[in-house]
Design an enzyme around this catalytic site. Structure first.
Site, PDB file in Angstrom:
ATOM      1  N   LYS A 184       0.821  -1.209   0.000  1.00  0.00           N
ATOM      2  CA  LYS A 184       0.000   0.000   0.000  1.00  0.00           C
ATOM      3  C   LYS A 184       0.866   1.275   0.000  1.00  0.00           C
ATOM      4  O   LYS A 184       2.068   1.211   0.228  1.00  0.00           O
ATOM      5  CB  LYS A 184      -0.939  -0.011   1.218  1.00  0.00           C
ATOM      6  CG  LYS A 184      -1.953  -1.162   1.176  1.00  0.00           C
ATOM      7  CD  LYS A 184      -2.897  -1.031  -0.013  1.00  0.00           C
ATOM      8  CE  LYS A 184      -4.082  -1.972   0.065  1.00  0.00           C
ATOM      9  NZ  LYS A 184      -3.810  -3.335  -0.416  1.00  0.00           N
TER      10      LYS A 184
HETATM   11  C1  LIG Z   1      -9.945  -2.707  -1.545  1.00  0.00           C
HETATM   12  C2  LIG Z   1      -9.317  -3.416  -0.379  1.00  0.00           C
HETATM   13  N1  LIG Z   1     -10.005  -3.547   0.753  1.00  0.00           N
HETATM   14  C3  LIG Z   1      -9.499  -4.161   1.836  1.00  0.00           C
HETATM   15  C4  LIG Z   1      -8.230  -4.697   1.817  1.00  0.00           C
HETATM   16  C5  LIG Z   1      -7.722  -5.421   3.021  1.00  0.00           C
HETATM   17  O1  LIG Z   1      -6.614  -4.821   3.570  1.00  0.00           O
HETATM   18  P1  LIG Z   1      -5.725  -5.589   4.668  1.00  0.00           P
HETATM   19  O2  LIG Z   1      -4.814  -6.496   3.939  1.00  0.00           O
HETATM   20  O3  LIG Z   1      -4.987  -4.464   5.366  1.00  0.00           O
HETATM   21  O4  LIG Z   1      -6.666  -6.282   5.583  1.00  0.00           O
HETATM   22  C6  LIG Z   1      -7.466  -4.590   0.660  1.00  0.00           C
HETATM   23  C7  LIG Z   1      -6.113  -5.176   0.630  1.00  0.00           C
HETATM   24  O5  LIG Z   1      -5.521  -5.434  -0.359  1.00  0.00           O
HETATM   25  C8  LIG Z   1      -8.020  -3.935  -0.472  1.00  0.00           C
HETATM   26  O6  LIG Z   1      -7.320  -3.827  -1.606  1.00  0.00           O
END
Ligand SMILES: Cc1ncc(COP(=O)(O)O)c(C=O)c1O
Length: 382
Positions: A184
């Site tokens: 990210k």
């Molecule tokens: C659109 C979206 N929502 C939620 C997430 C979930 O993030 P995390 O890996 O921090 O739980 C991601 C992760 O890639 C994502 O791209």
């Protein structure tokens, strides 16, 4: 051809992060503590939002937001069919049902017209995803939510720097959820944040993120002395640690500078690929800011290669790529559990079959960017 494999989504970690992590280890306070609290405060300042709660992932942030919203069994939440699985899984973890809606093209964000079609008496909330860093149509979605008395929980995993009509995420929905996963725009290796202006939600999320212990339990994470706590609900272990916050503090300091580099790389790609048989990512709409999280091209019907073959060719040339994402409703779990099938969401399916994300990180050198461009050129015989 480049000699070393270019990893997709490699983060830019500086000496500042390394020094801060070492300082945290030496301090003896490795878990949730003063640096996590400082990171929350600085993130809240960056967004201009009253409350920020650091957690272990965006998935945790989404789950806790659903619970703060009171979403539960019998409820429905409208989720775009083009997103990462955890947008929908968070709804399921809360005991509710994700109801998919299609995306608009070329923007690839939630289609307000389809949201209206999917509203039922059970709909409690809408979950816009600010996809690849491009804000969803919040004017329309906010109007729909107001009319139908729905909550909005933003999946801002891609959208830390994103702005819509001059405002950052956390100013539109009831809560906005961010991801600090390794690829990210800001990474704490794993991590997430909930931003909200609502005092009651902030309080609930804080309690649920730490086993459901009353607020006093957080005093364990300070030098203020022992305080007894009471368990007031069956919560979760979703807290962030000071090791993670050590990354976050310095990544946040550099986020605007890194965005300039992301924009530079974006422009270089768009210039180089202008006449290629590919659909390029749409430029941001006026009065919005794109966080340039992902640069995703799409293969066309008349492209010499389909998406998977292009990925394969790029891989052979030592360029790592990603798919963001396969349309969610086509995964086996959602088909079998909710009865979705091919043809249900044509725009999400078209994107899912043709999209391919190229490396886009401030870590890339000009040479890396030139290598990516050359590899795409060669793969397409341009
Ligand atoms: C659109 C979206 N929502 C939620 C997430 C979930 O993030 P995390 O890996 O921090 O739980 C991601 C992760 O890639 C994502 O791209």
């Amino acid at each position: 051809m480049r000699k070393e494999f270019l990893v997709f989504g490699g983060p830019l970690i500086g000496q500042e992060e390394i020094d801060e992590v070492v300082d945290t280890i030496r301090s003896g306070w490795l878990g949730t503590g003063p640096k996590t609290i400082r990171f929350e405060q600085e993130f809240a300042e960056y967004l201009g939002v009253k409350h920020c709660m650091a957690v272990s992932s965006c998935t945790a942030a989404l789950h806790l937001s659903m619970l703060a919203a009171g979403v539960g069994p019998g409820d429905e939440v409208i989720v775009p069919a083009m997103t990462f699985c955890s947008s929908a899984n968070a709804v399921i973890h809360a005991g509710a049902r994700p109801v998919f809606a299609d995306i608009e093209l070329p923007g690839m964000t939630l289609d307000p017209a389809d949201v209206i079609r999917k509203i039922t008496p059970r709909t409690r909330a809408v979950l816009p995803v600010h996809f690849h860093g491009r804000p969803a149509d919040m004017d329309s979605l906010s109007a729909i939510a107001a009319k139908h008395n729905l909550l909005i929980i933003d999946d801002a995993a891609h959208a830390i720097e994103t702005q819509y009509h001059g405002r950052k995420m956390g100013h539109f929905g009831d809560a906005a959820c961010f991801s600090f996963y390794i690829t990210k725009n800001l990474t704490t290796v794993e991590g997430g944040m909930v931003a909200t202006a609502r005092d009651d939600w902030a309080e609930r999320i804080k309690v649920l993120a730490l086993h459901g212990m009353s607020k006093d339990a957080w005093a364990r994470y300070s030098d203020k002395g022992y305080r007894h706590y009471e368990v007031v609900g069956a919560g979760f272990k979703y807290n962030m640690t000071d090791i993670q916050a050590s990354f976050g503090l310095h990544q946040l300091e550099k986020i605007e500078k890194n965005l300039l580099r992301r924009e530079e790389i974006w422009r270089a790609y768009s210039k180089a690929f202008a006449n290629f048989p590919l659909t390029l990512p749409p430029e941001p709409l006026p009065d919005t800011r794109h966080s340039r999280h992902l640069y995703a091209v799409r293969t066309k019907a008349d492209s010499p290669l389909d998406r998977d073959s292009l990925m394969e060719e790029l891989y052979r040339r030592n360029i790592g790529t990603g798919v963001h994402y396969t349309a969610l409703h086509l995964h086996r779990f959602y088909r079998e559990t909710f009865g979705y099938k091919e043809g249900d969401f044509p725009n999400a399916e078209a994107v899912g079959a043709s999209t391919l994300s190229l490396p886009l990180s401030p870590k890339l050198s000009d040479e890396d960017v030139a290598d990516v461009i050359e590899a795409v050129k060669e793969s397409l015989n341009k």
